[in-house]
Scaffold this motif. Structure first.
Motif, PDB file in Angstrom:
ATOM      1  N   LEU A   1      65.465  75.625 -28.829  1.00 18.65           N
ATOM      2  CA  LEU A   1      64.525  75.044 -29.772  1.00 18.65           C
ATOM      3  C   LEU A   1      65.304  74.252 -30.811  1.00 18.65           C
ATOM      4  O   LEU A   1      66.351  74.692 -31.278  1.00 18.65           O
ATOM      5  CB  LEU A   1      63.773  76.193 -30.446  1.00 18.65           C
ATOM      6  N   THR A   2      64.781  73.077 -31.162  1.00 19.63           N
ATOM      7  CA  THR A   2      65.397  72.289 -32.223  1.00 19.63           C
ATOM      8  C   THR A   2      64.364  72.050 -33.318  1.00 19.63           C
ATOM      9  O   THR A   2      63.160  72.018 -33.053  1.00 19.63           O
ATOM     10  CB  THR A   2      65.922  70.936 -31.698  1.00 19.63           C
ATOM     11  N   PHE A   3      64.856  71.907 -34.528  1.00 15.66           N
ATOM     12  CA  PHE A   3      64.009  71.655 -35.688  1.00 15.66           C
ATOM     13  C   PHE A   3      64.420  70.328 -36.298  1.00 15.66           C
ATOM     14  O   PHE A   3      65.602  70.011 -36.355  1.00 15.66           O
ATOM     15  CB  PHE A   3      64.169  72.768 -36.731  1.00 15.66           C
ATOM     16  N   ARG A   4      63.423  69.567 -36.779  1.00 19.40           N
ATOM     17  CA  ARG A   4      63.726  68.315 -37.459  1.00 19.40           C
ATOM     18  C   ARG A   4      62.565  67.943 -38.373  1.00 19.40           C
ATOM     19  O   ARG A   4      61.449  68.434 -38.225  1.00 19.40           O
ATOM     20  CB  ARG A   4      64.016  67.193 -36.466  1.00 19.40           C
ATOM     21  N   ALA A   5      62.850  67.021 -39.296  1.00 22.85           N
ATOM     22  CA  ALA A   5      61.818  66.491 -40.178  1.00 22.85           C
ATOM     23  C   ALA A   5      61.007  65.454 -39.419  1.00 22.85           C
ATOM     24  O   ALA A   5      61.552  64.650 -38.657  1.00 22.85           O
ATOM     25  CB  ALA A   5      62.451  65.859 -41.410  1.00 22.85           C
ATOM     26  N   ALA A   6      59.697  65.469 -39.637  1.00 25.82           N
ATOM     27  CA  ALA A   6      58.810  64.503 -39.000  1.00 25.82           C
ATOM     28  C   ALA A   6      58.992  63.131 -39.623  1.00 25.82           C
ATOM     29  O   ALA A   6      59.380  63.003 -40.787  1.00 25.82           O
ATOM     30  CB  ALA A   6      57.357  64.947 -39.157  1.00 25.82           C
TER      31      ALA A   6
END
Length: 175
Positions: free
Chosen positions: A5-10
């Motif tokens: 899973l990766t997380f990032r700003a929209a």
């Protein structure tokens, strides 16, 4: 091998995908595949592109996305309000609920609030009739403040109520 899973700003390019995800998680028949549905309480949209774009562009605000292999699986909005941060627009794809994805995204959001903005409290509002959802948040350390606010009847940006007794409860957690 399982992809991670990766997380990032929209960004503005994500607006339509976020609106579709939030709607799928909370409204209509697709939401019934998961446990977060509000389909028995509200019809209409949960949030629209304008509100999402505003959240993405606002100062001290981030829409956080969780993706796997480039597919959007979950999102939330975190906004600093002085020493407190607000957590909202939390949605997990109904087909991926119950596997810890939401817990992971909440942890990322809390880290962002604590480490980027030095917030000491995370708060959120939940429809008080959503006792299962409130219990989920309580298991994650949130407490019911006892403060209630009225549902914005007549403002279809929040949906079309199917009941006349809806209200929000304020939950908070010390960070």
């Amino acid at each position: 091998m399982t992809s991670h899973l990766t997380f990032r700003a929209a960004t503005a390019a994500d607006v339509d995908a976020i609106a579709a995800l939030v709607h799928a998680a909370y409204r209509g028949e697709s939401s019934r595949a998961g446990w977060t549905t509000e389909a028995d309480l509200l019809d209409g949209q949960r949030t629209g592109p304008e509100e999402i774009l505003e959240a993405i562009g606002a100062t001290d605000s981030e829409v956080l996305l969780a993706e796997r292999d480039g597919a959007l699986l979950a999102c939330c909005h975190v906004q600093r309000r002085g020493p407190r941060c607000y957590f909202g627009m939390f949605a997990v794809d109904p087909e991926h609920q119950g596997g810890g994805l939401g817990k992971g995204l909440m942890a990322q959001a809390e880290d962002l609030a604590r480490n980027r903005w030095a917030c000491s409290v995370m708060e959120m509002t939940v429809i008080e009739q959503r006792t299962d959802l409130i219990a989920f948040y309580e298991r994650r350390g949130y407490t019911d403040t006892g403060r209630r606010s009225p549902f914005p009847y007549g403002d279809e940006r929040f949906g079309i109520p199917r009941r006349d007794d809806l209200a929000f409860t304020l939950l908070e957690k010390g960070l």
